[in-house]
Enzyme design. Structure first.
Site, PDB file in Angstrom:
ATOM      1  CB  SER A  23      65.547  31.807  61.883  1.00  0.00           C
ATOM      2  OG  SER A  23      64.524  30.866  62.084  1.00  0.00           O
ATOM      3  CG  ASP A  75      61.890  33.038  68.606  1.00  0.00           C
ATOM      4  OD1 ASP A  75      61.282  32.379  68.300  1.00  0.00           O
ATOM      5  OD2 ASP A  75      63.105  33.236  68.322  1.00  0.00           O
ATOM      6  CG  HIS A  84      61.503  33.444  64.819  1.00  0.00           C
ATOM      7  ND1 HIS A  84      62.690  33.037  65.439  1.00  0.00           N
ATOM      8  CD2 HIS A  84      61.614  33.250  63.683  1.00  0.00           C
ATOM      9  CE1 HIS A  84      63.336  32.389  64.477  1.00  0.00           C
ATOM     10  NE2 HIS A  84      62.852  32.341  63.406  1.00  0.00           N
TER      11      HIS A  84
END
Length: 324
Positions: free
Chosen positions: A145, A275, A304
């Site tokens: 991320s 995601d 995610h």
């Protein structure tokens, strides 16, 4: 690409909040890499950890496990978490003979809760401080991320002669926010909503994120893991509210296009097609085109937080990539 709508109710917060991951803000001076030797702020010995102090006086906490002579794997965590989010990966790779290192980003976890430097340039320089303090070479850098953005900027600006391979999991590059040059990005109003929710009730906001889109627990037929939710909330609440608030700008508005173009290290992009935080169409698929030596792996139905919900698959594929 997935669309997001702004709503004032809790459901809207959970859906919108999902574009996150981590990160930073803006400050003027950029600290150059390492400074003093590692320190241990806890004088009574009750807290075990290693620290490095950056040139601008920030204490960065890090973990360093596994055989010291093993090939280093450096992990970069997402927003608003800490190095603890990588414990499953660190234990796995340490057991395979790798030296595993993970740090808490400034303002996150156990690192200094400072007033400034919450931007990608400082974050990358902080990574360089840890890497140079430990003299890590031929390292594999793994970023999730916002941590993926941090790993990209570190590699491009500081680590091109130290990074052997790069792994990006659900990573934010090249750019999250919608602009004239990035029409597929998310409207800035969504990130404004994140800031509003964080400032109003950070604790509830973090529970909503973890129990919803981050791990895909809002999907029909998915059984939530209270342990994962609680651990996500714990990590978030350990960090500084100001760092997390300012970090929203860093992970959403930092443009990594030129960084990606400079990286020639073999790079594995891992991304779930479900995601909800960093939609794949405007992230991994674009990054794969900008990198000169990239492999894109798309995981059907993965959320995610796939490194936690599907750790066995993620760990195995990273291991295969490192060994290749």
């Amino acid at each position: 690409m997935q669309s997001f709508s702004l709503e004032t109710n809790r459901r809207g917060v959970m859906a919108g909040m999902m574009s996150l991951a981590a990160a930073t803000s803006a400050v003027t001076s950029i600290p150059s890499q390492a400074s003093a030797a590692a320190t241990k702020p806890s004088q009574d010995g009750s807290f075990r950890g290693e620290y490095v102090t950056t040139k601008d006086g920030v204490s960065i906490f890090y973990k360093d496990w596994g055989p010291k002579n093993g090939q280093p794997i450096v992990f970069h965590h997402g927003w608003p978490l800490s190095s603890d989010d990588w414990d499953t990966q660190m234990l796995f790779f340490a057991s395979k003979g790798y030296r595993v290192i993970a740090h808490d980003r400034r303002g996150h976890g156990r690192s200094s809760q400072v007033r400034d430097g919450h931007d990608m340039d400082h974050y990358a320089a902080d990574v360089a401080a840890v890497v140079e303090h430990l003299d890590l070479r031929n390292a594999v850098h793994v970023g999730h991320s916002t941590g993926g953005g941090e790993a990209v900027r570190y590699t491009a600006r500081h680590g091109r002669d130290r990074v052997a391979k790069l792994v990006l999991i659900g990573a934010v590059p090249p750019l999250m926010v919608k602009t004239a040059e990035n029409p597929g990005g998310l409207p800035v109003e969504i990130f404004d909503g994140f800031r509003t929710s964080l400032a109003a009730n950070r604790s509830q906001f973090y529970l909503d994120v973890a129990s919803g889109p981050f791990y895909g627990f809002n999907r029909e037929g998915v059984s939530p893991s209270q342990a994962l939710i609680t651990n996500w909330w714990r990590q978030g609440m350990t960090g500084a509210a100001n760092a997390h608030y300012l970090g929203i700008k860093a992970f959403s508005e930092t443009d990594f296009t030129e960084d990606l173009k400079q990286i020639d290290a073999p790079t594995l992009l891992m991304h779930g097609d479900d995601d909800q935080v960093v939609p794949i169409g405007n992230s991994a698929k674009l990054s794969a085109k900008l990198l000169s030596n990239a492999e894109l792996k798309i995981y059907k139905g993965f959320p995610h937080g796939m490194a936690s919900t599907h750790a066995e698959v993620v760990n195995s594929d990273i291991l295969d990539f490192i060994k290749a």
